[in-house]
Scaffold this motif. Sequence first.
Motif, PDB file in Angstrom:
ATOM      1  N   ASN A 440      21.472  35.893  72.852  1.00 37.78           N
ATOM      2  CA  ASN A 440      20.749  37.160  72.876  1.00 37.78           C
ATOM      3  C   ASN A 440      19.648  37.102  71.833  1.00 37.78           C
ATOM      4  O   ASN A 440      19.896  36.729  70.673  1.00 37.78           O
ATOM      5  CB  ASN A 440      21.696  38.323  72.565  1.00 37.78           C
ATOM      6  N   ILE A 441      18.447  37.456  72.236  1.00 36.82           N
ATOM      7  CA  ILE A 441      17.267  37.294  71.390  1.00 36.82           C
ATOM      8  C   ILE A 441      16.503  38.608  71.319  1.00 36.82           C
ATOM      9  O   ILE A 441      16.329  39.308  72.324  1.00 36.82           O
ATOM     10  CB  ILE A 441      16.350  36.185  71.951  1.00 36.82           C
ATOM     11  N   LEU A 442      16.029  38.937  70.130  1.00 42.94           N
ATOM     12  CA  LEU A 442      15.106  40.046  69.914  1.00 42.94           C
ATOM     13  C   LEU A 442      13.849  39.464  69.280  1.00 42.94           C
ATOM     14  O   LEU A 442      13.917  38.828  68.225  1.00 42.94           O
ATOM     15  CB  LEU A 442      15.729  41.104  68.995  1.00 42.94           C
ATOM     16  N   GLY A 443      12.700  39.671  69.940  1.00 42.78           N
ATOM     17  CA  GLY A 443      11.477  39.046  69.465  1.00 42.78           C
ATOM     18  C   GLY A 443      10.321  40.001  69.354  1.00 42.78           C
ATOM     19  O   GLY A 443      10.316  41.094  69.937  1.00 42.78           O
ATOM     20  N   TRP A 444       9.316  39.564  68.595  1.00 40.70           N
ATOM     21  CA  TRP A 444       8.111  40.365  68.391  1.00 40.70           C
ATOM     22  C   TRP A 444       6.919  39.434  68.249  1.00 40.70           C
ATOM     23  O   TRP A 444       6.906  38.546  67.398  1.00 40.70           O
ATOM     24  CB  TRP A 444       8.257  41.231  67.131  1.00 40.70           C
ATOM     25  N   ASN A 445       5.915  39.632  69.090  1.00 42.33           N
ATOM     26  CA  ASN A 445       4.664  38.881  69.041  1.00 42.33           C
ATOM     27  C   ASN A 445       3.520  39.892  68.913  1.00 42.33           C
ATOM     28  O   ASN A 445       3.388  40.802  69.757  1.00 42.33           O
ATOM     29  CB  ASN A 445       4.459  38.050  70.307  1.00 42.33           C
ATOM     30  N   TYR A 446       2.700  39.722  67.901  1.00 42.22           N
ATOM     31  CA  TYR A 446       1.636  40.706  67.697  1.00 42.22           C
ATOM     32  C   TYR A 446       0.442  40.070  66.996  1.00 42.22           C
ATOM     33  O   TYR A 446       0.598  39.121  66.220  1.00 42.22           O
ATOM     34  CB  TYR A 446       2.151  41.879  66.863  1.00 42.22           C
ATOM     35  N   VAL A 447      -0.742  40.619  67.279  1.00 33.86           N
ATOM     36  CA  VAL A 447      -1.991  40.163  66.670  1.00 33.86           C
ATOM     37  C   VAL A 447      -2.631  41.332  65.928  1.00 33.86           C
ATOM     38  O   VAL A 447      -2.845  42.410  66.517  1.00 33.86           O
ATOM     39  CB  VAL A 447      -2.969  39.603  67.722  1.00 33.86           C
ATOM     40  N   PHE A 448      -2.929  41.134  64.630  1.00 36.04           N
ATOM     41  CA  PHE A 448      -3.580  42.150  63.820  1.00 36.04           C
ATOM     42  C   PHE A 448      -5.031  41.754  63.588  1.00 36.04           C
ATOM     43  O   PHE A 448      -5.326  40.620  63.202  1.00 36.04           O
ATOM     44  CB  PHE A 448      -2.885  42.283  62.456  1.00 36.04           C
ATOM     45  N   ASP A 449      -5.917  42.677  63.774  1.00 39.55           N
ATOM     46  CA  ASP A 449      -7.337  42.487  63.441  1.00 39.55           C
ATOM     47  C   ASP A 449      -7.928  41.224  64.045  1.00 39.55           C
ATOM     48  O   ASP A 449      -8.862  40.641  63.473  1.00 39.55           O
ATOM     49  CB  ASP A 449      -7.525  42.446  61.916  1.00 39.55           C
ATOM     50  N   GLU A 450      -7.366  40.771  65.162  1.00 37.48           N
ATOM     51  CA  GLU A 450      -7.848  39.609  65.899  1.00 37.48           C
ATOM     52  C   GLU A 450      -7.788  38.321  65.083  1.00 37.48           C
ATOM     53  O   GLU A 450      -8.322  37.300  65.494  1.00 37.48           O
ATOM     54  CB  GLU A 450      -9.289  39.827  66.385  1.00 37.48           C
ATOM     55  N   LYS A 451      -7.124  38.350  63.916  1.00 38.21           N
ATOM     56  CA  LYS A 451      -7.033  37.150  63.082  1.00 38.21           C
ATOM     57  C   LYS A 451      -5.602  36.797  62.710  1.00 38.21           C
ATOM     58  O   LYS A 451      -5.273  35.630  62.561  1.00 38.21           O
ATOM     59  CB  LYS A 451      -7.856  37.324  61.798  1.00 38.21           C
ATOM     60  N   HIS A 452      -4.788  37.810  62.532  1.00 37.20           N
ATOM     61  CA  HIS A 452      -3.410  37.582  62.083  1.00 37.20           C
ATOM     62  C   HIS A 452      -2.480  37.602  63.297  1.00 37.20           C
ATOM     63  O   HIS A 452      -2.328  38.628  63.961  1.00 37.20           O
ATOM     64  CB  HIS A 452      -2.981  38.666  61.091  1.00 37.20           C
ATOM     65  N   ASN A 453      -1.870  36.448  63.551  1.00 34.09           N
ATOM     66  CA  ASN A 453      -0.960  36.317  64.696  1.00 34.09           C
ATOM     67  C   ASN A 453       0.455  36.118  64.151  1.00 34.09           C
ATOM     68  O   ASN A 453       0.720  35.159  63.424  1.00 34.09           O
ATOM     69  CB  ASN A 453      -1.383  35.127  65.566  1.00 34.09           C
ATOM     70  N   VAL A 454       1.354  37.021  64.520  1.00 33.61           N
ATOM     71  CA  VAL A 454       2.722  36.991  64.006  1.00 33.61           C
ATOM     72  C   VAL A 454       3.699  36.882  65.172  1.00 33.61           C
ATOM     73  O   VAL A 454       3.545  37.576  66.181  1.00 33.61           O
ATOM     74  CB  VAL A 454       3.042  38.246  63.178  1.00 33.61           C
ATOM     75  N   SER A 455       4.681  36.031  64.998  1.00 36.59           N
ATOM     76  CA  SER A 455       5.734  35.881  66.002  1.00 36.59           C
ATOM     77  C   SER A 455       7.063  35.759  65.265  1.00 36.59           C
ATOM     78  O   SER A 455       7.228  34.875  64.421  1.00 36.59           O
ATOM     79  CB  SER A 455       5.494  34.641  66.869  1.00 36.59           C
ATOM     80  N   VAL A 456       7.994  36.654  65.562  1.00 36.57           N
ATOM     81  CA  VAL A 456       9.301  36.665  64.909  1.00 36.57           C
ATOM     82  C   VAL A 456      10.380  36.760  65.967  1.00 36.57           C
ATOM     83  O   VAL A 456      10.235  37.511  66.950  1.00 36.57           O
ATOM     84  CB  VAL A 456       9.426  37.843  63.923  1.00 36.57           C
ATOM     85  N   MET A 457      11.449  36.005  65.783  1.00 40.89           N
ATOM     86  CA  MET A 457      12.567  36.034  66.728  1.00 40.89           C
ATOM     87  C   MET A 457      13.878  36.030  65.968  1.00 40.89           C
ATOM     88  O   MET A 457      14.074  35.248  65.031  1.00 40.89           O
ATOM     89  CB  MET A 457      12.511  34.821  67.661  1.00 40.89           C
ATOM     90  N   LEU A 458      14.791  36.918  66.343  1.00 41.50           N
ATOM     91  CA  LEU A 458      16.150  36.953  65.831  1.00 41.50           C
ATOM     92  C   LEU A 458      17.094  36.695  66.988  1.00 41.50           C
ATOM     93  O   LEU A 458      16.880  37.223  68.096  1.00 41.50           O
ATOM     94  CB  LEU A 458      16.463  38.309  65.188  1.00 41.50           C
ATOM     95  N   GLY A 459      18.139  35.902  66.739  1.00 43.74           N
ATOM     96  CA  GLY A 459      19.013  35.553  67.851  1.00 43.74           C
ATOM     97  C   GLY A 459      20.463  35.374  67.448  1.00 43.74           C
ATOM     98  O   GLY A 459      20.792  35.155  66.274  1.00 43.74           O
TER      99      GLY A 459
END
Length: 931
Positions: A440-459
């Motif tokens: 089971n996975i909970l994830g988050w992918n997001y881009v801030f200000d077109e420069k900061h790319n964040v990807s986090v996953m908990l499982g």
Amino acid sequence: MVISFIGLQTQEVEIQPVVNVVLLADTRTLDEVVVTGYGVQRKAAFTGAATTISNEAILRKSDANFVKVLEGAVPGVQMNNSTSMPGVWGSIYIRGRGSLNSGTQPLYVIDGMPVDSDTDDGSLTASSNNSVDPMSMLNPSDIESVTVLKDAAATAIYGSRAANGVIVITTKKGKEGKFNINLDVKQGFVSMANNNMDFANAEQTMNLFADGLTAAQGGEWQDNYNYLADEYFGWDRKTSTDWMDEITRKGYYQDYNLSMQGRSGSTGYYVSLGYLNTEGLVKSADFERFSGRLNLDSKFKWATVGVNTSYSYSTQNGFSLSTSGSMSSPVVAAISSMTPMDPVYDSEGNYANINNYNPMALMDETAGELNENKMQTINLNPYFQIDFGKGIYAKTTLGVNLNELNQYQYWSAQYNPQGMDYNGLGQLYNSKNTVITWNNILGWNYVFDEKHNVSVMLGQEMQKKSYHYEYFAKSDFPFSADGMRDLTTAGTDQGSEYYKQEARLASYFMDAHYSYADKYYLSGSYRRDGSSVFGANHRWGNFWSVGAKWRMTGEDFLKDNNIINNLTLRASYGTVGNQDIDWYAARGFYSAGYNYNQIPGMIPTSISNPDLTWEVSKKFDIGFDLSLLHRLHFTFDFYNSITSDALFEVPLSMTTGISTTYQNIGKIRNRGVEFSVNAALMQRKDFNWNFFANLTWNKNEVIKLSTDDPLEYTFQIVEEGRPYTQFYMKEYAGVDRETGKPLWYLNETGNETTSDYNAASKRYVGDADPKILGGFGTNLKWKDLDFNINFNYRVGGKVYDSGAVFTGFGMSLRTPLEDVALNSWTPENKDAKYPQYIYQDPNNATQYSSRFLYNGSYLRISNVTLGYTLPQKWTTKAFIQKLRAYISVDNLYTFASNDFIGYNPETSANGVIAWQYPAICTFIGGIQLTF
């Protein structure tokens, strides 16, 4: 007008009556994603070391097992397979052997789910390199891509199972566009590949035997010849049987695959059926596989639901025995039992010499031997994903992997001398291996200000492995001569067994990635695993990784550079684990089924070790990727991997009733370099020419053992400061020109020689690991013609023939090699290549020594393919999207070292060959049809 194509740079041009545009390669979009760690990552943001093989490359090879495609195509991958019997298992190392006594094989992941890839250690063929490979159950036509994950940044998310690397298989899914039907038909044949195992004919053999008997006991040469011919062999002085020619054939190969693929609305689908049937080179060997796959996925506004499922059933017949000497194996019998003076049939048309393992009798379809392996594999992988918006998602996936093996061996009551003693002996072995995984996975992918790319996953993940086997044996087959060899027809029980075991794994993990302006990338992962395999005090292990990458071509000083199109530097470090040992190794374990004085009881089979814990590998990697002129693409990696707290089998006093126990003692290291280049040499309207090459240099070293004393074996040694596969034996020094006796070096160093085998000292004479390995190849396309040729190679590394005394070099009246028969020392031929042939070898010429240690270097033409695709202006009239016809040859020719003698310079993992099932050359013709 905007013109674009995947993998090429988009160009914008003005609209004119005639427009000619050449699109250049875009290194920023090549291999846009990498399949890894419970998902995918953009190639540009991936900080780890991985290599991806496409479906097109996989389908060029005709082997039942797709894994063999990796040889020569993926840097850092070493195949160890000394037999060409279809469907048989071969081991694989990713960046060297990473353990002393526990598992050394990579983790296989199919569509996100780990699967069982181990051979059955309890099976009837476990010790003979003849086990069915579970990976041969996967139809290569269903594979979209294979990704090999190597370093900690790529593998640590798999924690306890990733010490030896991870092989991620992605199967085909429904694609956007209209419904497609694909048909691929292959037919051809297999034949013996080039080799130098030429055995002497009857006359050459008899001359050598007479020489040997005369040298041993004196007398007149002609009298000895007549005795051997007339009394010992009963030779008619005409027969000259080539037994390897008798037991081999040109085997028929056929492979048919039908698939349907597409997307209807929000639902994508891939459905396939496959059938493979390949006859082996040896007449009793074959492999047949039926396979089917159904992959479905439906996408809704906020959710995705899907399932990947497959079923395979295979039957394998025959006996490989590439490193063992069972006399009932046709190869062993042909080489070691029969001589060219022996006829296949007697004067009445019956099999001759059945008391001496006539291989043709052993393979008789009605009353001969049976060695049948049946295997079925089921993979079921449903998943459900919810998208909450803002890049947040949750996914749950269930994986069920089931492997069932059924083996039946029958020793012939008519043609196997041992089987005659039982009036036929049948052995039935059934086993089932099940792996159930739920994550089971909970994830988050997001881009801030077109420069900061964040990807986090908990499982979170839980896994249960189950295994059991049952064994039955019976003798006395009253109707076996009529072909009734099933176990139900036997009359006398010969024993039975039943065994089962289970193991559990619980895991929690996280994975995070950050990038800034597509120039700077950071990644990190952490995993905590708890395994039932280990002691109660140390069940849990922690594994982690960090990775970084700098895309220098994103900086102003290299931006829009016309020469350097891509330059990235990357580094990673982390830990991964290994738990691949006996599932009850940490427990005080008792086994039932033992009787004392006719009273049933139990005996201890292992001692308790509550402190037994994880074997940990610490992996460091630094590398770069460089692209020049949109045509040349280079990748370089330096790695260092140290395995500590190694799970090592320590000997125990026999007074305990137990011979060994596992402890966390020992350390082993692999250090090396990987380099690859891909080049678009020419790109024109009607002509494209590409080239690739790669090499790997790896140094394996044992750092620590359980004691300061090395583990010395017959011809190898495991010792601190040396490779795990170090050969250690008496060093052969040639032939004494005056006496014909063999010579060995007397001392551990120096050039002084002796003809006394027992007086000679052992020396370090090399190891089995190649110094450099890799591959290269090229492909060309001109209009509708395509051509591809691939090579793989090894440089250095030793090969030891442990069965040489039984396979052409012995002095006990077994068939000699032609070269031995013609080039053994005689008083008239003092400059001969081989020592004097003397019956029963009083001078120990065939004892274990470097005489039979060969250079394992080779260059192999692994595949050549020529194809032609009919122009679409012809095929569209028949509602055909694509029609391609092709011919392909696997293992066309192998250039081996001058001193190598054998059927195949490839070996088992320890560098040993004996009674090899010969290498094969496969020629096929095929048609690919898409509607």
